[in-house]
Design a protein around this motif. Structure first.
Motif, PDB file in Angstrom:
ATOM      1  N   ASP A  53      -6.613   9.054  -9.910  1.00  0.00           N
ATOM      2  CA  ASP A  53      -7.494   8.145 -10.364  1.00  0.00           C
ATOM      3  C   ASP A  53      -8.359   7.081  -9.308  1.00  0.00           C
ATOM      4  OD1 ASP A  53      -4.775   7.324 -11.322  1.00  0.00           O
ATOM      5  OD2 ASP A  53      -5.894   5.756 -12.901  1.00  0.00           O
ATOM      6  N   ALA A  54      -7.766   7.130  -8.022  1.00  0.00           N
ATOM      7  CA  ALA A  54      -7.902   6.122  -7.621  1.00  0.00           C
ATOM      8  C   ALA A  54     -10.003   5.975  -7.224  1.00  0.00           C
ATOM      9  CB  ALA A  54      -7.271   5.997  -6.230  1.00  0.00           C
ATOM     10  N   VAL A  55      -9.943   4.792  -6.622  1.00  0.00           N
ATOM     11  CA  VAL A  55     -11.204   4.715  -6.640  1.00  0.00           C
ATOM     12  C   VAL A  55     -11.625   4.697  -5.354  1.00  0.00           C
ATOM     13  CG1 VAL A  55     -13.599   3.010  -7.209  1.00  0.00           C
ATOM     14  CG2 VAL A  55     -11.287   3.022  -9.149  1.00  0.00           C
ATOM     15  N   PHE A  56     -10.595   3.555  -4.609  1.00  0.00           N
ATOM     16  CA  PHE A  56     -10.546   3.347  -2.851  1.00  0.00           C
ATOM     17  C   PHE A  56      -9.689   3.786  -2.092  1.00  0.00           C
ATOM     18  CE2 PHE A  56     -13.373  -0.633  -4.879  1.00  0.00           C
ATOM     19  CZ  PHE A  56     -14.708  -0.397  -4.896  1.00  0.00           C
ATOM     20  N   ARG A  65     -16.038  -2.344   2.672  1.00  0.00           N
ATOM     21  CA  ARG A  65     -15.703  -2.127   1.172  1.00  0.00           C
ATOM     22  C   ARG A  65     -15.361  -2.921  -0.816  1.00  0.00           C
ATOM     23  NH1 ARG A  65     -17.650   2.370   4.214  1.00  0.00           N
ATOM     24  NH2 ARG A  65     -15.910   3.729   3.724  1.00  0.00           N
ATOM     25  N   CYS A  66     -14.290  -2.666  -0.134  1.00  0.00           N
ATOM     26  CA  CYS A  66     -13.575  -4.179  -0.702  1.00  0.00           C
ATOM     27  C   CYS A  66     -12.056  -4.284  -0.364  1.00  0.00           C
ATOM     28  CB  CYS A  66     -13.028  -2.717  -2.010  1.00  0.00           C
ATOM     29  SG  CYS A  66     -11.925  -1.482  -1.209  1.00  0.00           S
ATOM     30  N   GLU A  67     -11.413  -5.051  -1.412  1.00  0.00           N
ATOM     31  CA  GLU A  67     -10.360  -6.175  -0.576  1.00  0.00           C
ATOM     32  C   GLU A  67      -9.356  -4.967  -0.558  1.00  0.00           C
ATOM     33  OE1 GLU A  67     -10.133  -9.202   0.501  1.00  0.00           O
ATOM     34  OE2 GLU A  67     -12.156  -9.409   0.756  1.00  0.00           O
ATOM     35  N   GLY A  68      -8.306  -5.759   0.252  1.00  0.00           N
ATOM     36  CA  GLY A  68      -7.042  -4.197   0.045  1.00  0.00           C
ATOM     37  C   GLY A  68      -6.050  -4.326  -1.291  1.00  0.00           C
ATOM     38  N   LYS A  69      -6.175  -5.323  -1.955  1.00  0.00           N
ATOM     39  CA  LYS A  69      -5.577  -5.089  -3.652  1.00  0.00           C
ATOM     40  C   LYS A  69      -6.127  -4.507  -4.900  1.00  0.00           C
ATOM     41  CE  LYS A  69      -3.201  -9.719  -3.430  1.00  0.00           C
ATOM     42  NZ  LYS A  69      -3.949 -11.239  -3.880  1.00  0.00           N
ATOM     43  N   GLU A  70      -7.805  -4.717  -4.043  1.00  0.00           N
ATOM     44  CA  GLU A  70      -8.807  -3.993  -4.832  1.00  0.00           C
ATOM     45  C   GLU A  70      -8.530  -2.146  -4.962  1.00  0.00           C
ATOM     46  OE1 GLU A  70     -12.492  -4.899  -5.362  1.00  0.00           O
ATOM     47  OE2 GLU A  70     -12.623  -5.943  -3.272  1.00  0.00           O
ATOM     48  N   ALA A  71      -8.081  -1.620  -3.446  1.00  0.00           N
ATOM     49  CA  ALA A  71      -7.770  -0.887  -3.516  1.00  0.00           C
ATOM     50  C   ALA A  71      -6.267   0.442  -4.001  1.00  0.00           C
ATOM     51  CB  ALA A  71      -7.813   0.034  -1.578  1.00  0.00           C
ATOM     52  N   VAL A  72      -5.909  -1.278  -3.759  1.00  0.00           N
ATOM     53  CA  VAL A  72      -4.081  -0.135  -3.961  1.00  0.00           C
ATOM     54  C   VAL A  72      -4.477  -0.200  -5.488  1.00  0.00           C
ATOM     55  CG1 VAL A  72      -1.485  -1.625  -5.048  1.00  0.00           C
ATOM     56  CG2 VAL A  72      -3.209  -1.672  -2.353  1.00  0.00           C
ATOM     57  N   ILE A  73      -3.473   0.485  -6.315  1.00  0.00           N
ATOM     58  CA  ILE A  73      -3.151   1.329  -7.737  1.00  0.00           C
ATOM     59  C   ILE A  73      -1.475   1.146  -7.971  1.00  0.00           C
ATOM     60  CG2 ILE A  73      -4.918   2.895  -8.346  1.00  0.00           C
ATOM     61  CD1 ILE A  73      -3.641   5.068  -7.859  1.00  0.00           C
ATOM     62  N   ARG A  74      -1.035   0.804  -8.854  1.00  0.00           N
ATOM     63  CA  ARG A  74      -0.113   0.019  -9.632  1.00  0.00           C
ATOM     64  C   ARG A  74       0.612   1.818 -10.267  1.00  0.00           C
ATOM     65  NH1 ARG A  74       3.359  -5.000 -10.277  1.00  0.00           N
ATOM     66  NH2 ARG A  74       2.573  -4.490  -8.283  1.00  0.00           N
ATOM     67  N   GLU A  76       4.109   2.231 -10.947  1.00  0.00           N
ATOM     68  CA  GLU A  76       5.052   1.922 -12.188  1.00  0.00           C
ATOM     69  C   GLU A  76       5.418   0.345 -11.212  1.00  0.00           C
ATOM     70  OE1 GLU A  76       8.276   4.742 -10.844  1.00  0.00           O
ATOM     71  OE2 GLU A  76       9.703   3.772  -9.427  1.00  0.00           O
ATOM     72  N   GLU A  77       6.668   0.007 -11.674  1.00  0.00           N
ATOM     73  CA  GLU A  77       6.820  -1.644 -11.446  1.00  0.00           C
ATOM     74  C   GLU A  77       7.333  -2.077 -10.134  1.00  0.00           C
ATOM     75  OE1 GLU A  77       9.674  -3.140 -14.184  1.00  0.00           O
ATOM     76  OE2 GLU A  77       8.873  -5.443 -14.159  1.00  0.00           O
ATOM     77  N   ARG A  78       7.175  -2.549  -9.670  1.00  0.00           N
ATOM     78  CA  ARG A  78       6.424  -3.062  -8.280  1.00  0.00           C
ATOM     79  C   ARG A  78       6.485  -1.753  -6.953  1.00  0.00           C
ATOM     80  NH1 ARG A  78      10.739  -5.515 -10.535  1.00  0.00           N
ATOM     81  NH2 ARG A  78      12.143  -3.235 -10.740  1.00  0.00           N
ATOM     82  N   LEU A  79       6.185  -0.465  -7.471  1.00  0.00           N
ATOM     83  CA  LEU A  79       6.364   0.353  -7.045  1.00  0.00           C
ATOM     84  C   LEU A  79       4.233   1.050  -6.605  1.00  0.00           C
ATOM     85  CD1 LEU A  79       6.380   2.941  -4.767  1.00  0.00           C
ATOM     86  CD2 LEU A  79       6.980   3.913  -6.380  1.00  0.00           C
ATOM     87  N   ASP A  80       3.461   0.280  -5.784  1.00  0.00           N
ATOM     88  CA  ASP A  80       2.242   0.342  -5.519  1.00  0.00           C
ATOM     89  C   ASP A  80       1.897   1.771  -4.381  1.00  0.00           C
ATOM     90  OD1 ASP A  80       2.225  -1.194  -7.413  1.00  0.00           O
ATOM     91  OD2 ASP A  80       1.075  -3.595  -5.943  1.00  0.00           O
ATOM     92  N   LEU A  81       1.003   2.268  -4.705  1.00  0.00           N
ATOM     93  CA  LEU A  81       0.259   2.945  -3.776  1.00  0.00           C
ATOM     94  C   LEU A  81      -1.370   2.952  -3.390  1.00  0.00           C
ATOM     95  CD1 LEU A  81      -0.101   6.060  -2.252  1.00  0.00           C
ATOM     96  CD2 LEU A  81      -0.866   6.922  -4.178  1.00  0.00           C
ATOM     97  N   LEU A  82      -1.398   3.130  -1.719  1.00  0.00           N
ATOM     98  CA  LEU A  82      -2.566   2.282  -1.283  1.00  0.00           C
ATOM     99  C   LEU A  82      -3.681   3.981  -0.937  1.00  0.00           C
ATOM    100  CD1 LEU A  82      -5.225   1.307  -0.385  1.00  0.00           C
ATOM    101  CD2 LEU A  82      -3.633   0.726   1.478  1.00  0.00           C
ATOM    102  N   PRO A  83      -4.179   4.493  -1.366  1.00  0.00           N
ATOM    103  CA  PRO A  83      -4.623   6.084  -1.344  1.00  0.00           C
ATOM    104  C   PRO A  83      -5.459   6.787   0.169  1.00  0.00           C
ATOM    105  CG  PRO A  83      -5.058   5.176  -3.510  1.00  0.00           C
ATOM    106  CD  PRO A  83      -5.026   4.290  -2.368  1.00  0.00           C
ATOM    107  N   ALA A  84      -5.510   7.850   0.445  1.00  0.00           N
ATOM    108  CA  ALA A  84      -5.940   7.945   2.353  1.00  0.00           C
ATOM    109  C   ALA A  84      -7.472   8.889   1.221  1.00  0.00           C
ATOM    110  CB  ALA A  84      -5.106   9.201   2.339  1.00  0.00           C
ATOM    111  N   ASP A 103      -3.694  -8.025   5.694  1.00  0.00           N
ATOM    112  CA  ASP A 103      -3.817  -9.168   4.336  1.00  0.00           C
ATOM    113  C   ASP A 103      -2.498  -8.481   3.199  1.00  0.00           C
ATOM    114  OD1 ASP A 103      -5.426 -10.066   5.956  1.00  0.00           O
ATOM    115  OD2 ASP A 103      -7.183  -9.240   4.980  1.00  0.00           O
ATOM    116  N   LEU A 104      -2.023  -7.536   2.940  1.00  0.00           N
ATOM    117  CA  LEU A 104      -1.348  -7.289   1.809  1.00  0.00           C
ATOM    118  C   LEU A 104       0.548  -6.908   1.849  1.00  0.00           C
ATOM    119  CD1 LEU A 104      -3.151  -3.762   0.815  1.00  0.00           C
ATOM    120  CD2 LEU A 104      -2.860  -6.249  -0.062  1.00  0.00           C
TER     121      LEU A 104
END
Ligand code: ATP
Ligand code: MG
Length: 239
Positions: A53-56, A65-74, A76-84, A103-104
């Motif tokens: 369901d990623a947007v960025f 087009r967005c900040e790093g934080k906006e592109a990251v999706i959680r 599970e606890e402590r495990l985030d994903l930055l999609p391609a 910046d992350l």
């Protein structure tokens, strides 16, 4: 522990994305981990982590087009994903991903870059932000040769800390001469061994089905080694 790790291989399909997810999940028990999907268009990590369901993506961060934080999706606890991104970004400098995640860094203890297959620009882009390379191979001639070539290419581009992770290993197959032995794989690649993960039919998309399957346990030991712990290889436990 600030570790920026690229998971690479020469030959494709040897288990890089599986390793990225398994090592990421194991480290996320105690550390803040960011998984970065560097394989354009396939969104493997999003599928494996059941978050399509990623947007960025990191290309959106790089393009402003967005900040790093906006592109990251959680996931599970402590495990985030930055999609391609789904398609090739307009700008594709070698450090595009490294810049997107810079910046992350303060938000994570560990960043894991899942590289695409092959020895091209995609690998160098994935590795540009890394300080350590985990080079995956299965224990056959082609894959081990690919691992050696990947390590050479990375070293030529300034990433000299490379370790070998043998995946889908079977002692039985090595004894029958169908796979290389662990020593042969190390001798051919000149790489230090990070771990040996057994062939395990239960590994795959149904992640939580067998939390203590042999491969998953081996990936957890690899994660502990990356975290600086002294963990035995337990080769005698592999069939
Ligand atoms: N230890 C293992 N035992 C059995 N099957 C495995 C093991 N590790 C990975 N696999 C399987 O191997 C296949 C390829 O894995 P994966 O997609 O992780 O490879 P990859 O190196 O990321 O591929 P690509 O080069 O296309 O990115 C998947 O079906 C995965 O479930
Ligand atoms: Mg992959």
């Amino acid at each position: 522990m600030m570790k920026r790790i690229v998971i690479a291989s020469g030959k494709g399909g040897v288990g890089k994305s599986t390793a990225a997810v398994e090592i990421g999940k194991a480290l996320a028990k105690t550390k803040r981990v960011l998984l970065i999907d560097c394989d354009l268009g396939i969104n493997t990590l999003s599928i494996l982590l059941e978050r399509t369901d990623a947007v960025f993506s990191w290309a959106d961060v790089a393009a402003g087009r967005c900040e790093g934080k906006e592109a990251v999706i959680r996931t599970e606890e402590r495990l985030d994903l930055l999609p391609a991104p789904n398609s090739r970004p307009d700008r594709a400098e070698r450090d595009i991903i490294a810049k997107a995640v810079s910046d992350l860094q303060a938000d994570y203890d560990c960043m894991i870059f899942d590289a695409p297959a092959g020895l091209g620009e995609g690998l160098l882009r994935a590795a540009a932000g890394a300080e350590l390379a985990v080079i995956l191979a299965t224990a056959d001639d082609v894959s081990v040769r690919g691992a050696g070539k990947a390590a050479e290419l990375l070293a030529d581009n300034g990433l000299k800390d490379c370790r070998l992770l043998l995946n889908r290993y079977s002692v039985k197959a090595a004894k029958k001469g169908r796979l290389l032995t662990v020593d042969e794989a190390m001798e051919r690649t000149f790489l230090r061994l990070l771990g040996v993960v057994p062939e395990d039919k239960t590994i795959g998309p149904a992640w939580e089905q067998k939390p203590n399957s042999p491969a998953r346990q081996a990936f957890r030991r690899v994660a502990d080694r990356l975290d600086g712990k002294n963990v035995p290889f337990l080769l005698s436990k592999i069939k």
